[in-house]
Design an enzyme around this catalytic site. Sequence first.
Site, short mmCIF file in Angstrom:
data_model
loop_
_atom_site.label_atom_id
_atom_site.label_comp_id
_atom_site.label_asym_id
_atom_site.label_seq_id
_atom_site.Cartn_x
_atom_site.Cartn_y
_atom_site.Cartn_z
N GLU A 51 0.87 -1.16 0.00
CA GLU A 51 0.00 0.00 0.00
C GLU A 51 0.91 1.22 0.00
OE1 GLU A 51 -0.61 2.74 2.00
OE2 GLU A 51 -2.06 3.33 0.49
N CYS B 29 -5.48 5.21 5.62
CA CYS B 29 -5.26 3.98 4.87
C CYS B 29 -6.54 3.22 4.54
CB CYS B 29 -4.34 3.06 5.66
SG CYS B 29 -3.86 1.62 4.71
N CYS C 184 -5.62 -1.06 5.77
CA CYS C 184 -5.87 -1.29 7.18
C CYS C 184 -7.03 -0.39 7.59
CB CYS C 184 -4.65 -1.02 8.04
SG CYS C 184 -3.91 0.60 7.78
N HIS D 5 -7.18 3.04 11.92
CA HIS D 5 -6.90 4.41 12.36
C HIS D 5 -8.16 5.05 12.92
CE1 HIS D 5 -2.81 4.77 10.75
NE2 HIS D 5 -3.23 4.01 9.78
N ARG E 227 -0.35 -4.29 10.86
CA ARG E 227 1.07 -4.20 10.56
C ARG E 227 1.95 -3.86 11.75
NH1 ARG E 227 -2.19 -3.35 6.84
NH2 ARG E 227 -1.83 -4.24 4.78
N SER F 200 4.18 1.34 9.94
CA SER F 200 5.16 1.42 8.87
C SER F 200 6.11 2.59 9.04
CB SER F 200 4.47 1.45 7.51
OG SER F 200 3.77 0.23 7.31
N CYS G 191 2.81 -0.37 4.43
CA CYS G 191 1.62 0.45 4.27
C CYS G 191 2.11 1.88 4.36
CB CYS G 191 0.61 0.14 5.37
SG CYS G 191 -1.04 0.67 4.96
N CYS H 245 0.20 5.27 5.31
CA CYS H 245 0.16 5.38 6.77
C CYS H 245 1.45 5.95 7.31
CB CYS H 245 -0.02 4.00 7.40
SG CYS H 245 -1.55 3.18 7.03
#
Lengths: 573, 410
Positions: free
Chosen positions: A14, A62, A65, A69, A479, A502, A546, A549
């Site tokens: 991503e 994102c 995911c 968030h 993640r 990430s 990701c 993010c």
Amino acid sequence: MGKHIIIDPITRIEGHLRIEAVIDDNNTIVDAYSASTMFRGIEAILKGRDPRDAGLLAMRICGVCTGTHYQRSIEAVEHAFNVTIPKNARLVRNLVQGALYIHDHVVHFYHLHGLDWVDVTSALKADPKKAAQEALKWSKNPWGASEGELRAVQERVTKFVKQGRLGPFAKGYWGNKHYKLTPEQNLVATAHYLQALDLQRDAAKMMAIYGGKMPHPQSFVVGGVTCVQDIQNPARGALFKNLLLNWQNFIKNAYIADVLMAGTMYADEALDGTGAGLKNFMTYGDFRLDDTGFYKSALLFPSGTVMNGDLKSYQPFDQSKVTEDVTHSWYEGDKPLHPFDGETIPNYTGLEKKADGYAYLKTKEKYSWIKAPLYGDERVEVGPLARMVVGVAAGDERITKYVTGFLKKGNLPTSVLFSTVGRTAARAIETELMADVMVEWIDELQANVAAGDLSTWTEFDFDKVAADAKGYGLAEAPRGALGHWVNIKDGKIENYQAVVPSTWNASPRDAKNRMGAYEASLIGTKVADPDQPLEILRTVHSFDPCIACAVHLVDTKGKELGVYKIDPTSCSI
Amino acid sequence: MNERRAVLTKMFSAKDTQVATNRGEDYYETLWQKCRARLDDLKKLPARSTTSIEDILDIEGFSRRDFMKWASAATAMLMLPASFTPLIAEAAEVMNRVPVIWLELQDCAGNSEALLRSDGPTIDELLLDILSLEFHETIMAAAGHQAEAQLEEAMETFHGKYLCFVEGSIPLGMNGQFGTFGPKAETFVDHLKRVSSGAAAVVAVGSCATFGGVPAASPNPTGAVGVMDVIKGKPIINIPACPANPANMVGVVLHYVLTGQVPELDSLLRPKFAFGYRIHDNCERRAHFDAGEYVEEWGDEGAKNNFCLYKMGCKGPMTFNNCSIVRYNEGVNWPIGVGRGCIGCSEPDFWDKYAYERPMADANIKAPTGGVESTVDEFGLGLLTATAVGIGIHAVASATAGKKSDNGDA
């Protein structure tokens, strides 16, 4: 003389990521740099808004995911307001997050990571009958891997390959000698790739039942959840459980089976620690198991740290030790700062255009939109591997059972965890664990509602609690460790920060020139062909990047975002 | 009072909110002939794939009958009469003639993920299988130089013929350097202009690519804009929502295959078949709105009885999209269904105007100009003022009618 290669775009992730690597004459990676190439500035966008609305907007950090968030933002505000949500809301959130995990991890393995392990073109040479027998080695009841089903898949892929336009499979690294599965194994995995592509739609429905839609659910609010109708109606829970059990079957009899298969065939890389990297792990912990309060409850995944791959080095997590360094990141700042004290301004210094026409990262200076987070004075890795390692080190019974069970099935020593293969296996182990525990949770939710508890929201006096408040939501996204910090004054967000998994993993060097997790994991990897970044992809993908993010979201406290220092001599684009 | 009632009547029966669903025999006859000719032309082209629909249906265990049922449903969604169903079915079969290049810019990948959930049963997945997806960073096998080469080759091979899908906004600030692609660090804006120059049409999916979305929300730190602010002189179709409904994405492609043209669009370049009416027009809780029954607090008696979510911030009355009919994840649920109102995500600037859990009258929102928050009036949004007044009347009526007591008596 080393060969300096640029891989941009890194695909099957991503977001937007560039990796630069230096490969020596023995085809071994001796240096690596990880950079994000896109910035949005969501922190400045959140500033000034009503904290009850932040979650919906933060969610758009994102779309993979999705929902995570959202939940973290709401948890941060609930922490600031000192609100504890009711039991039904806790269970709904666990089920929605859990549904995300088990969807995300399976799709990641097959559709993002899979083509690094599986040579689809080799599957065309397989004997479907032998392949069916192969599948039985890894599962007592293999999913969709009968001789007839495998032959049908082979025919379908053969037709597709023959007509010349390979679509998403075009220009792949087929035939690279670092692919290690047999044609039969490749056929089994390819069949599962296609089946997972179809089935994931059903898996996504789980989140939609209590979340409203997927991607980007909408049923979480500060204080609880809104899905009263869906928890009241037993048919919805029955549908959820039905979808869960079916997906659980796929997880056990396709996903776990394929990871055991790949882990065995790639065991040499696991045993020699290819892709190990930092071997420092950190978790914030997540999935509240009781209603004693957000930071008091027992957790499915314990929080803490493990350093140097030493399971005896477990320490509990300390929130005050989190800071971020911007020495090599495109921001102004001269020392690491804790999220509550953050004050940063973008400072883009560009890339360096060279004679060959390419633009290279200025690796001695600033080279990424991602910051370099630190835990105390350590660089750490987060993610499923961190959760499994910290879980075992913390003595968690359930996690230990799943990890040792998997290793035993594959006849593998614990040390294999510290590798790209291990990181990939940890994701699978965690997925099976999560699916199993979700069966308990959906039963618990149904029972609680049947017993007469329909409460979904805890009331609070907004004007009172939002006058002056500070809070953080620290928990685990698929993640890895995800934290949102919020500062509220007079009913509005004054400062907002998120440090996402990430960010920890994909970050550049820090002030002491210590590498981030991706960078460290690539050192020492041997590549078969420097023109084909297969091995680099295999390791970078094991982190499940990701990157939308990852780009840091620190507030520009009180300052206009109009100050962009661009050095005209370095700006070559 | 009469004046206000007139405003209310006008607003809820305004012509703009209605989609002409019967355009007369001549119109459909002409369109049918056009589609027939188009399909015949397409069939003369060399196939991109020799995998046929029959093969796929067979492998996946679907009958021809199931496929035709889907074709019927797709025909209805596109607001065409039943006589078009066989053409839709044929269009599906030739869909593999249309190459697609998909770009991701300042995005969150939500629209790509939504596409993976493609609505309608597996048949839409089958269509994706045989659509020639030449470039898509999130799922393609190749990376780095090989990915770049694949993009260049596809653009050259299908010059003038490919559909360019775009996801994510385009940052214009700092000379476009807030987003770069490839080893030469091409800025997103240059990348988009270059790739779309050879496209037959550009399809912007999701709120970011259409109207700027999240990055463009106040104060828009990177100067983010949507595709239509960057690309001129090319047919553009906007499919907004956050993320866009995959049913609408597939519907647009189908329409393009069928007619060789973009579907009928509104003033914001959104296809009328999906965005020609408001959430409010087809909402399952509409009867509660009309009866003045509202949820007043999360989880209250009203919530347990499916009451209207207007007072909890539902922006259904201002939002054009087909969510109340098509829903999400194959009809499993949708925002109103899960008890949280519509946040207006298919409208421009919705993060600043609509996405909060209070009705517009109690907005407490961040003014795009920065500084003091205020009511709708100060933004000079005339139409919305009228809307707020109309709904205000309704809300007053509900207060006098009284809420349902806890005993469940009216």
